[in-house]
Design a protein around this motif. Structure first.
Motif, PDB file in Angstrom:
ATOM      1  N   PHE A 198       0.829  -1.204   0.000  1.00  0.00           N
ATOM      2  CA  PHE A 198       0.000   0.000   0.000  1.00  0.00           C
ATOM      3  C   PHE A 198       0.869   1.262   0.000  1.00  0.00           C
ATOM      4  O   PHE A 198       0.525   2.258  -0.635  1.00  0.00           O
ATOM      5  CB  PHE A 198      -0.934   0.013   1.210  1.00  0.00           C
ATOM      6  CG  PHE A 198      -1.994  -1.060   1.186  1.00  0.00           C
ATOM      7  CD1 PHE A 198      -2.196  -1.831   0.056  1.00  0.00           C
ATOM      8  CD2 PHE A 198      -2.789  -1.295   2.309  1.00  0.00           C
ATOM      9  CE1 PHE A 198      -3.171  -2.834   0.029  1.00  0.00           C
ATOM     10  CE2 PHE A 198      -3.764  -2.270   2.295  1.00  0.00           C
ATOM     11  CZ  PHE A 198      -3.953  -3.050   1.164  1.00  0.00           C
ATOM     12  N   ALA A 199       1.985   1.212   0.699  1.00  0.00           N
ATOM     13  CA  ALA A 199       2.887   2.370   0.731  1.00  0.00           C
ATOM     14  C   ALA A 199       3.480   2.624  -0.653  1.00  0.00           C
ATOM     15  O   ALA A 199       3.607   3.772  -1.087  1.00  0.00           O
ATOM     16  CB  ALA A 199       3.997   2.144   1.755  1.00  0.00           C
ATOM     17  N   ARG A 200       3.853   1.557  -1.359  1.00  0.00           N
ATOM     18  CA  ARG A 200       4.404   1.717  -2.708  1.00  0.00           C
ATOM     19  C   ARG A 200       3.364   2.297  -3.656  1.00  0.00           C
ATOM     20  O   ARG A 200       3.679   3.111  -4.538  1.00  0.00           O
ATOM     21  CB  ARG A 200       4.893   0.362  -3.232  1.00  0.00           C
ATOM     22  CG  ARG A 200       6.209  -0.098  -2.608  1.00  0.00           C
ATOM     23  CD  ARG A 200       6.609  -1.464  -3.153  1.00  0.00           C
ATOM     24  NE  ARG A 200       6.051  -2.549  -2.358  1.00  0.00           N
ATOM     25  CZ  ARG A 200       5.606  -3.700  -2.854  1.00  0.00           C
ATOM     26  NH1 ARG A 200       5.647  -3.926  -4.162  1.00  0.00           N
ATOM     27  NH2 ARG A 200       5.120  -4.623  -2.069  1.00  0.00           N
ATOM     28  N   MET A 201       2.112   1.901  -3.476  1.00  0.00           N
ATOM     29  CA  MET A 201       1.038   2.425  -4.317  1.00  0.00           C
ATOM     30  C   MET A 201       0.793   3.906  -4.040  1.00  0.00           C
ATOM     31  O   MET A 201       0.672   4.715  -4.969  1.00  0.00           O
ATOM     32  CB  MET A 201      -0.245   1.623  -4.063  1.00  0.00           C
ATOM     33  CG  MET A 201      -0.160   0.169  -4.507  1.00  0.00           C
ATOM     34  SD  MET A 201      -1.583  -0.822  -3.941  1.00  0.00           S
ATOM     35  CE  MET A 201      -2.926  -0.015  -4.833  1.00  0.00           C
ATOM     36  N   ILE A 202       0.726   4.269  -2.769  1.00  0.00           N
ATOM     37  CA  ILE A 202       0.459   5.664  -2.411  1.00  0.00           C
ATOM     38  C   ILE A 202       1.601   6.561  -2.867  1.00  0.00           C
ATOM     39  O   ILE A 202       1.375   7.705  -3.282  1.00  0.00           O
ATOM     40  CB  ILE A 202       0.221   5.789  -0.892  1.00  0.00           C
ATOM     41  CG1 ILE A 202      -1.070   5.066  -0.515  1.00  0.00           C
ATOM     42  CG2 ILE A 202       0.160   7.254  -0.463  1.00  0.00           C
ATOM     43  CD1 ILE A 202      -1.290   4.954   0.980  1.00  0.00           C
TER      44      ILE A 202
END
Length: 388
Positions: free
Chosen positions: A254-258
């Motif tokens: 999720f951090a990579r996506m955000i």
């Protein structure tokens, strides 16, 4: 924060705000003066137009006034990092309301602006999440540069989740993390968060602390993967990010996506130190940082979610024409929000006072005497006597 590669967005818009007098003057120049000029023209010429005509005249005058006021404001001492839009009275009201919203939401969370517990607060997770959403929106509303940022990042994250075939629960989790990704900025002093110039090493460390503060604010109220996404959304694929210098797949999905969704919105939005990039420019920057700052697979999936441009030039001449159109569009974007707000204010002002302003006074209206029934009766009888 400001870097050579314009793909982060922490330090946006700020030097100390302009005075109330400057706000009143600017608002009068772009919202009141055009309406006054339009209606005065009709009144002094003693014409009696429809109200709509006067409004249609006032609108282009408003846009011209915004363009002129933007140029004048840019030459003033103290204007660096403060766009004309933030000078308007309605922007001052928006910021005041945002501060009140933040204070009320922090009270619900049991925290002060430094991130220290206050001993108050609500334990209901649903209420706490609503309070954090309110903080995120209020922080965005503090500047016309960032207005709507969290919502746009959430929208990008949802599209990216679909491109990656995430299930509904995962999609909702990453969307929530995207909405709240910068909630920790509430603990950062305004003069740093909104600084237009470069940050010192000490200032950068303070600004970067927002990810830890955000995780601490939300940890009691959201799933662990949401909290981890907020903590690590500034990590880099090559390990050069913060706060823990994670690299590669060590960084939560999720951090990579955000990270990609936020960077794209930051690049395509205007900032105090640069103009926003177009779609093509932002894609080029994401591609250049793929494998260093961003997960290459995430970048590739994200690009597939972006709508293709309506027109793609096939010749150098058309490409040059498209460039000119894009530059004009960027210029309009710089004044667009202010012009829209000012035009709305002009129309409201016109609707309130316009009909009175352009209606001729009662004394100037022609007076038609009502026929006297007695005189008419006498006239008829006189005719009859004459005829007899």
């Amino acid at each position: 924060m400001r870097t050579d590669a314009p793909i982060t967005e922490e330090a946006v818009n700020a030097t100390p705000r302009a005075s109330l007098a400057a706000s009143i003057t600017a608002t009068a120049a772009v919202a009141i003066a055009p309406a006054f000029i339009a209606f005065s023209f009709f009144v002094f010429r003693r014409t009696d137009p429809h109200l709509l005509v006067a409004i249609l005249v006032a609108i282009p005058l408003t846009i011209l006034a915004v363009m002129a006021a933007s140029r004048v404001w840019a030459t003033q001492p103290g204007s660096a990092g403060v766009p004309l839009g933030d000078l308007m009275l309605w922007s001052r009201i928006r910021r005041r309301n945002s501060r009140r919203t933040i204070d009320a939401a922090l009270n619900v969370l049991g925290s002060d602006r430094r991130g220290n517990p206050t001993g108050t607060g609500v334990d209901d997770p649903g209420v706490r999440v609503r309070a954090m959403r309110a903080i995120a929106e209020a922080l965005d509303a503090m500047s016309s540069y960032t207005l709507g940022h969290s919502r746009r990042v959430e929208r990008h994250a949802r599209k990216l989740a679909r491109a990656l075939d995430l299930d509904e629960v995962e999609t909702e989790s990453v969307a929530l993390a995207a909405t709240l990704h910068d909630v920790g900025n509430v603990t950062i002093p305004d003069h740093l968060l909104h600084k237009a110039g470069p940050l010192s090493a000490e200032e950068r460390a303070v600004v970067e602390s927002h990810v830890v503060a955000g995780r601490e604010l939300i940890a009691r109220s959201v799933p662990a993967d949401v909290a981890q996404a907020i903590l690590h959304h500034h990590e880099c694929w090559d390990g050069s990010g913060y706060p823990d210098s994670l690299s590669g797949l060590e960084i939560p999905l999720f951090a990579r996506m955000i990270a990609v969704a936020e960077a794209y919105d930051a690049m395509t939005s205007t900032r105090p130190y640069r103009q926003g990039l177009g779609r093509a420019g932002a894609i080029d920057a994401l591609t250049a940082a793929s494998g260093t700052q961003f997960d290459p697979d995430i970048v590739d999936a994200f690009i597939t979610t972006l709508r293709r441009p309506f027109f793609e030039p096939s010749s150098p001449l058309l490409a040059a024409f498209a460039t000119q159109i894009r530059e004009a569009a960027l210029g309009l974007r710089r004044i667009g929000a202010v012009a829209l707000s000012a035009t709305a204010s002009t129309i409201v002002l016109a609707l309130v006072v316009g009909s009175t302003a352009i209606t001729p006074p009662v004394s100037e209206r022609p007076v038609v005497a009502a026929p006297d029934r007695g005189s008419q009766r006498d006239l008829v009888l006189g005719d009859r006597v004459t005829n007899d």
